[in-house]
Scaffold this active site. Structure first.
Site, short mmCIF file in Angstrom:
data_model
loop_
_atom_site.label_atom_id
_atom_site.label_comp_id
_atom_site.label_asym_id
_atom_site.label_seq_id
_atom_site.Cartn_x
_atom_site.Cartn_y
_atom_site.Cartn_z
N CYS B 68 0.86 -1.20 0.06
CA CYS B 68 0.07 -0.02 0.01
C CYS B 68 0.84 1.18 -0.05
CB CYS B 68 -0.78 0.03 1.32
SG CYS B 68 -0.02 0.08 2.67
N ALA B 71 3.13 1.76 3.01
CA ALA B 71 4.32 0.95 2.77
C ALA B 71 5.26 1.59 2.02
CB ALA B 71 3.89 -0.32 2.38
N ARG B 102 12.47 -4.13 6.37
CA ARG B 102 13.19 -4.09 5.11
C ARG B 102 14.82 -3.78 5.01
NH1 ARG B 102 10.59 -2.74 0.70
NH2 ARG B 102 12.35 -1.26 0.03
N HIS B 202 5.27 6.44 -2.63
CA HIS B 202 6.64 7.11 -2.96
C HIS B 202 6.35 8.44 -3.24
CE1 HIS B 202 7.37 2.90 -4.63
NE2 HIS B 202 7.68 2.97 -3.47
#
Lengths: 458, 550
Positions: B68, B71, B102, B202
């Protein structure tokens, strides 16, 4: 230092959770649903939730974790997720053909207020659910409870949707195993079969999340409780539910819906909790405890007595989930260890606190619910300086900084294997736990001993 | 080596047939959509590659790999930064799952320097706050965070319910910044339902970093040939290796967005003379905006693959045009390639002709093809999880991309040149000359033009399609993420995780290339998958007899 900003001095925090000792409901619901045979868990919300939960469970089990999502976009968040779920159900049965789709909600669909009963009815009316297939649901708002609550809710929904009292009692008991590992579930079944107790256990993730490598991927592995088994739980003559937090709601539902009486027991971790489990099995099923089980008990006790000197007086700090913690506290106390700190982020309630105090004495610091996080746990560890820490993988940051051995227990364990395959419940499980505790204590002694006091025989 | 190359190539299935077979199982509506997202690649000289549908909604109920916007924003772009304290505003889950998972490595200058990365902070919203609003709790949480950690900067990350209950994280940020003038506090509207994948996050992250962080500090780093690397997140130590090489060549790396980075480096990132872009998908917005506002030119680089690394370094040196720098860069490349070549040839012998598939990210599925090519392996199918058409077809298609409702919901900042700080890095003439020499600014060719004919390019690959691909092609290695890892391996095909690198790495740069060659060698030549069959599976007939019966 990894956690260089954590001060020793404790200060009250009201709003900021740092390094949680819990996660959200849906992941527990997803795990429970995987314990139904041929079931595809479905997350009703944004796809990120499903992705996170699948990743978390995959890292923990190193196994395929299959689950689908309603993939909400902004539109669905405004207008409701009905269209997404209806489309999803249609696609799921066409492409994956499970027997059961187990839907859990997310904070998003809860805030929107999607009515899952109504959507599932609509799917039924529109013929999107093939004959003989089932869609069930549970509500798992992430802003209440924890992952354990989510597990409890999904397990309860299995009763709500499937269990039936047909009027003819069956000579079987129900076992609700609690939020434990596939290895534990297999061990519980083994103990019951060893004792000659006919049982229905759900959920049952053994054979699902610890499957073999065969060179062929099976979307729906052989394991899991079948719908027929869960249905027949309504005809059982008794329910044993292990772990109040994870198993009470399902046991209660079986009582009210199907009139199956129940007993809530501690998770059988350690000698005494296993004794009580075995004794209850004996009494409810009217069987004798077989020599094989007595032998296992004796072996466990033998190791405890033989190795007592290594346990005696060692201080332990525990972080994890409430049902595991209270049993573990009792077992460690029985070994003459001192359980000084017990922390869980799950809002386990004063009953939990009482149970831990009963098990390990009034001096134990018990923290639960909001604000009881691993940051606080770390601070308590800094002040208390225990000899051992029991907790999930995230506790390794504390263990390294404070140079205290960590016994990995609970969820998630991302950095070791074993929990999938070797149980912690029952006498055998306790024996393995002892082995791990002893290895940690002895490795530390070996590492720290001056050369002249380095021991060959221990 | 035996004749595996010919064998495997001869045996390649017809991609169009595979596509048809995949589509056959779907309901009509799904099949129609997937038909546009599964493309049989055709590369003819001078022709534009085919159009692929990308960055569109995930189909409900289809087992996708996607995550999503939260994230993408918190996990991908901001997560690797060690001294921006990050508070997730919402119920506990999102903060929990993005906690260290991550593998962004970071190295503080000393033990005294801040590093908040091992801390997951959340407002852990409860039912009451969902009903009555969570702003009060968020403010209190910021108070507590400032008191405990004294950070320079705080980022607030919105989760799904935040948008719905109407909490305004931006006004909270402003209010708290007034209360704590020494702390830069900013909020991200990265609710999980935004957009169609991580990609939306992003963009949200880029916007806020651009408006609230970059340009806050007027402090130039010492040194010549200053640049930023955008879109490198230091998974498995990639950024460490890139830093090593860049330093050796004589460039001055000002900051990396955002692997192994610090707030101050971000805040003064506008002082450099070049931005190079690694992961185009996650950070191209920032590169664009920095060019418009500050006049910093950008071009695409790739440090995955030894050849690609060398090419990128040469491009960077040529940009600065300094003779010494160019000479030193050549020297570094030559000396580094000695070891690389030795291992490469050794590994190539064992890997040549084998097939690879890559389904990951918004750049990695493209970048990693380089490494496979270097050891003679062939990529027969690839695709991204959350990329856009330009990552497949090249940036030239951007003007033709239809902006749909899901994309429109993500703010597109309008950026103008900063009256004081805009500075031409190169004269128009210099830029023209560089372009004439083959340097392409503001450009990315995309994945498809570099893939072979009859390969399958698949956007947002799902589980069922992966199963078909495995069955049809029987690749030697499949690259994806943790959710796919054990699914694929159960079918007897090794899976290489290209998000987390299976807890190894680095794979970038020269040392990274060597690591990757060896890793792929290990995976495609392992014996473990041949142990699946037990002796009794190979000869199940019950031929034996007890000795005494004879």
């Amino acid at each position: 230092m990894l956690l260089r900003h954590t001060p020793k001095k404790l200060e009250e925090r009201e709003a900021l959770t740092i390094n949680p000792a819990k996660t959200c409901q849906p992941v527990g619901a997803m795990y429970a649903a995987l314990g139904i045979h041929k079931c595809l868990p479905h997350s009703h919300g944004s796809q990120g939730c499903c992705s996170y939960h699948r990743s978390a469970l995959t890292r923990h089990y190193k196994e395929p974790v299959m689950a689908t999502t309603s993939s909400f976009t902004e539109g669905a968040s405004v207008f409701g997720g009905q269209a997404n779920l209806l489309e999803g159900i249609n696609n799921i049965f066409t492409v994956y053909d499970p027997d059961v789709v187990a839907v859990h909600t997310t904070c998003l669909s809860e805030v929107i207020g999607d009515d899952l009963n109504q959507i599932i009815r609509k799917a039924q009316e529109e013929g999107k659910i093939p004959k003989g297939k089932r869609v069930i649901h549970t509500n798992t708002p992430s802003f209440k409870g924890s992952h354990v609550t989510g597990f409890a809710n999904m397990t309860q929904s299995m009763v709500t949707y499937f269990s039936e009292n047909t009027g003819s009692r069956q000579k079987q008991i129900n076992l609700i195993p609690g939020f434990v590992e596939p290895s534990d579930m297999a061990e519980l079944k083994r103990i019951m079969s060893e004792m000659g107790v006919k049982s229905v256990m759900f959920p049952d993730t053994s054979g699902v999340l610890n499957g073999p490598m065969t060179g062929k991927f099976k979307m729906f592995p052989n394991g899991g409780a079948t719908v027929d088994q869960i249905k027949s739980a309504g005809d059982s003559f008794f329910t044993l539910a292990l772990g109040r937090t994870a198993s009470l709601p399902a046991a209660k539902s079986l009582d009210t819906k199907c009139k199956v009486p129940c007993e809530i027991l501690d998770l059988p971790i350690g000698l005494r909790a296993t004794d009580i489990f075995v004794d209850n099995l004996r009494k409810t099923a009217g069987v004798n405890v077989p020599d094989s089980i007595k032998f296992e008990r004796g072996q466990l006790l033998d190791v405890i007595t033989d190795m007592h000197q290594y346990f005696y007086g060692k201080k332990a700090a525990l972080v994890g989930d409430p049902d595991q913690l209270s049993s573990l506290a009792e077992f460690l106390t029985d070994l003459d260890m001192k359980v000084t700190v017990v922390v869980t982020g799950t809002p386990a309630g004063p009953k939990f606190e009482r149970r831990v105090h009963e098990a390990s004495g009034e001096k134990t610091t018990v923290k639960y619910g909001l604000g009881s996080d691993m940051f606080l746990f770390h601070q308590l560890v800094k002040n208390d300086k225990p000899d051992l820490i029991f907790g999930n993988t995230y506790a390794k940051y504390i263990a390294r900084d404070e140079d205290i051995p960590l016994i990995r227990t609970g969820f998630p364990i991302y950095d070791r294997i074993g929990h999938q395959y070797f149980p912690m419940v029952g006498y055998k499980g306790a024996l393995r736990l002892l082995e791990r505790v002893l290895s940690a204590v002895m490795d530390r002694q070996d590492r720290d001993a001056p050369e002249e006091r380095f021991e060959l025989v221990m | 080596m035996d004749n595996t190359i010919e064998k495997s190539i001869a045996k390649l299935p017809d991609a169009a047939e595979v596509k048809e077979e995949i589509l056959a199982k779907y309901p009509a509506k799904v099949a129609r959509k997937r038909a546009k997202q599964i493309i049989v690649n055709k590369v003819n000289e001078g022709e534009q590659v085919q159009e692929i549908m990308a960055n569109t909604r995930t189909i409900p109920g289809i087992l996708s790999m996607r995550g999503c916007a939260y994230a993408g924003c918190k996990g991908v772009v901001l997560g690797p930064t060690r001294d921006i304290l990050q508070i997730t505003h919402g119920p506990i889950g999102c903060g929990f799952y993005s906690w260290l998972t991550r593998r962004n490595q970071t190295r503080t200058k000393s033990d005294k320097h801040p590093n908040y990365m091992p801390y997951a902070m959340s407002t852990d919203l409860q039912e009451d706050e969902i009903i009555f609003g969570g702003e009060k709790k968020l403010k209190k949480a910021i108070d507590e965070a400032v008191a405990l950690f004294h950070p320079k900067a705080i980022g607030i990350f919105s989760t799904c319910p935040v948008g719905l209950i109407g909490d305004d994280v931006h006004s909270v940020a402003r209010e708290m910044e007034e209360k704590y003038p020494d702390v830069n506090i900013f909020g991200f509207s990265c609710e999980g339902y935004k957009g169609v994948s991580q990609s939306a996050g992003h963009h949200v992250a880029n916007n806020k970093v651009f408006t609230d962080v970059v340009g806050q500090l007027e402090e130039e780093k010492e040194g010549k040939f200053k640049l930023n690397i955008l879109g490198e997140y230091n998974i498995g130590g990639d950024a460490f290796e890139i830093e090593r090489i860049i330093d050796k060549c004589g460039f001055t790396l000002h900051s990396t967005f955002s692997g192994n980075s610090e707030y101050d480096e971000f805040a003064s990132a506008h002082t450099v003379d070049l931005n190079v872009v690694m992961c185009h998908r996650s950070i191209n917005y920032l590169a664009e905006m920095m060019e418009k506002k500050y006049g910093i030119p950008w071009f695409k680089v790739n440090f995955v693959g030894a050849e690609a690394t060398a090419k990128s370094l040469r491009k960077m040196a040529a940009y600065f045009g300094d003779k010494e720098l160019i000479a030193q860069t050549e020297k570094v490349i030559a000396s580094e390639l000695v070891e690389v070549e030795k291992i490469r040839l050794e590994v190539k012998e064992r890997c040549e002709g084998k097939l690879a598939m890559l389904f990951v990210g918004g750049s990695r599925a493209h970048h990693y093809q380089e490494l496979f090519t270097e050891i003679g392996m062939q990529t027969v199918s690839a695709g991204y999880e959350f990329a856009h058409r330009d990552d497949y077809e090249g940036r030239k298609v951007i003007p033709n991309i239809v902006v749909d409702a899901d994309t429109r919901n993500i703010e597109e900042l309008s950026v103008e040149a900063d009256p004081q700080r805009y500075r031409e890095r190169k004269t128009e003439k210099e830029m023209k000359e560089l372009e004439k020499s083959g340097m392409r600014f503001n450009d990315y060719e995309g994945m498809m033009s570099e893939m072979k004919d009859n390969t399958l390019v698949i956007d947002d690959l799902n589980h069922y399609e992966a199963e078909v691909l495995i069955e049809k092609y029987k690749p030697a290695v499949f690259c994806a993420g943790i959710k796919e890892k054990y699914v694929i391996q159960k079918s007897g095909v090794p899976l290489k995780q290209l998000h987390s690198y299976d807890y190894s790495g680095p794979y970038a740069g020269f040392k990274g290339a060597v690591n990757f060659y060896r890793e792929i060698d290990r995976l495609v030549n392992t014996k473990v998958f041949s142990l699946v069959k037990a002796p009794w599976d190979n000869s199940p007939e019950l031929a034996g007899n007890y000795a005494w019966n004879n």
